[in-house]
Design an enzyme around this catalytic site. Structure first.
Site, mmCIF file in Angstrom:
data_model
loop_
_atom_site.group_PDB
_atom_site.id
_atom_site.type_symbol
_atom_site.label_atom_id
_atom_site.label_comp_id
_atom_site.label_asym_id
_atom_site.label_seq_id
_atom_site.Cartn_x
_atom_site.Cartn_y
_atom_site.Cartn_z
ATOM 1 N N THR B 67 -5.850 4.141 13.895
ATOM 2 C CA THR B 67 -5.363 3.081 14.765
ATOM 3 C C THR B 67 -5.967 3.238 16.158
ATOM 4 O O THR B 67 -6.919 3.999 16.356
ATOM 5 C CB THR B 67 -3.811 3.024 14.728
ATOM 6 O OG1 THR B 67 -3.376 1.879 15.441
ATOM 7 C CG2 THR B 67 -3.184 4.278 15.311
ATOM 8 N N LYS B 71 -10.532 2.461 16.095
ATOM 9 C CA LYS B 71 -10.979 1.603 14.989
ATOM 10 C C LYS B 71 -12.464 1.254 15.057
ATOM 11 O O LYS B 71 -13.139 1.222 14.036
ATOM 12 C CB LYS B 71 -10.140 0.316 14.958
ATOM 13 C CG LYS B 71 -8.694 0.536 14.513
ATOM 14 C CD LYS B 71 -7.988 -0.807 14.356
ATOM 15 C CE LYS B 71 -6.503 -0.626 14.091
ATOM 16 N NZ LYS B 71 -5.846 -1.915 13.818
ATOM 17 N N ASN B 92 -9.885 0.832 9.722
ATOM 18 C CA ASN B 92 -8.595 1.498 9.942
ATOM 19 C C ASN B 92 -8.187 2.410 8.802
ATOM 20 O O ASN B 92 -7.034 2.857 8.742
ATOM 21 C CB ASN B 92 -7.494 0.489 10.277
ATOM 22 C CG ASN B 92 -7.137 -0.420 9.121
ATOM 23 O OD1 ASN B 92 -7.725 -0.316 8.047
ATOM 24 N ND2 ASN B 92 -6.188 -1.313 9.340
ATOM 25 N N GLY B 244 3.577 -11.785 13.266
ATOM 26 C CA GLY B 244 2.550 -10.772 13.523
ATOM 27 C C GLY B 244 2.699 -9.494 12.716
ATOM 28 O O GLY B 244 1.710 -8.969 12.176
#
Lengths: 277, 277
Positions: B67, B71, B92, B244
């Protein structure tokens, strides 16, 4: 339960498959609500010197348990080395100091001594014989000196090993009487086999058991079996004794204290552990 | 229960304090009897390029979740990079291939697409608009192409970002129609806000919501709140939508499949997780 905030304690060694520490430490952390975890990391010898400093740059690293084959290399890689680890020439614990420096200590001897004291054997001002002056023997000798023995006899078939250890002990403990050159166990409060003798079925005994007084406390580091031939012979003479694995398990409270988590009893740790020992 | 044999999956990023993955993956591993553990490692950007290869030399390393802020760097450090990660310019997920080479993939877009498909929206042969062509927009565009959309419109206030992404998409998917230069949402089966608009209370909407058809499916990447102003406006028009965080959680089955642990349902993962989501 591992979270984003969990303090990481690396268990560094290779191979990892026989590691038991995670099954002892982690259930106790859970029991006490301590947000930390011991994680095996199979680091090979040739990678250790480069991997270790980077591991200790992780923002959530808290410390490391160090085992084969890294104990000797750890002394050279740490910024601060305890007197015990310096004498032993090996370290099995690492933590970051408040100033960010890497601190090394050695608890094999501490575990051995804690076990002996816990079984009621006094050490202060007594005499002890350590047979075998490699890594584990040196660690035990260093911790016996720290525990206040008055006289230490050291023996190794490689005389230079015993003499080197004697020199390191005398430098750190000037009042300690240290002698080398004999494995005769007569007249000691404590005698220890810290040699590999007992690993193989046809090994000779590490010392003349007939000359061990029944009042002598006998310690062993070989873990091949619980009752090694040496321990069996000493027990037959009526000696009290300590088995090899006690050294490992009795050092865990000292490790936890080193990491800042308090110093639980061995009994509490055993009660929580996911393995029986 | 971590053992000496446990496969290690590093969760690499900095800072680690908000990491949720260990509380989703580890309970599921326990539930399924899989001897693996996700462990947060707070690696800082300046250490990553040196730490990563050493981490993957550990004998018990199995893979990594990657993360912020690593990335983009991961693409350059891996030996093999999936088409999706190559288009996204970011990865990722990392694993060791059978030949010991380090393989990178990117599942942000996969999670977004899995969520949309799982909500009943068809994508094959449809048209989609992606507003915002940074890392996450690129990942979503790459996964939409992989899912078989016929036409992709890309918009970014930095036109070169949109054009660069268009070029990478066309190179990998020659049959895909890609256009750039407009954020007009009229006429698309799917429109996505992959820009940061919505992070701050006074942000403008990322596109003219009045021109979104009520039959259009609307996706969001901003996680600041569940119902961003953009999603609220689209929902008020009668659009179906995806919040999201769905992108994050819907990609976990793809991650687990990448690591060789099968592909559980999101429902099964949610049921086992130590956090609710």
């Amino acid at each position: 339960m591992i979270r984003g905030t969990t303090k990481l304690i690396a268990h560094l060694g290779y191979p990892t498959s026989t590691f038991k520490a995670p099954m002892i430490y982690n259930p106790w952390f859970a029991h006490r609500g301590i947000d930390a975890v011991v994680v095996p990391m199979g680091c090979k010898a040739e990678d250790y010197a480069v991997f270790l400093p980077l591991l200790f740059r992780l923002s959530n690293i808290h410390g490391a348990l160090v085992t084969m084959p890294h104990k000797v290399a750890t002394v050279a890689l740490a910024d601060r080395v305890s007197v015990t680890a310096r004498i032993a020439g090996a370290a099995n614990a690492l933590r970051l100091g408040a100033d960010g420096l890497l601190e090394a200590d050695m608890f094999d001897g501490e575990g051995f001594v804690a076990g002996v004291l816990g079984k009621g054997q006094k050490l202060a001002d007594r005499a002890a014989l350590v047979v075998g002056c490699g890594g584990v023997g040196s660690a035990i000798a260093a911790s016996l000196a720290k525990a206040g023995v008055a006289r230490l006899a050291l023996f190794d078939p490689n005389a230079a090993m015993a003499e080197g250890l004697a020199d390191r002990l005398k430098a750190a403990y000037p009042a300690l009487a240290v002698v080398t050159g004999s494995n005769d166990p007569a007249g000691f409060a404590l005698v220890v086999n810290a040699s590999p003798l007992g690993m193989n079925p046809d090994d000779p005994l590490p010392m003349d058991v007939e000359r061990i007084d029944p009042s002598t406390f006998v310690g062993e580091v070989v873990m091949k079996s619980e009752m090694t031939p040496f321990l069996a012979a000493a027990a037959a003479r009526g000696c009290r004794y300590q088995v090899g694995t006690d050294m490992l398990f009795e050092q865990i409270p000292a490790y936890l204290e080193f990491f800042g988590f308090g110093r639980p009893s061995v009994a509490e740790l055993r009660e929580q552990a996911a393995i029986s020992y």
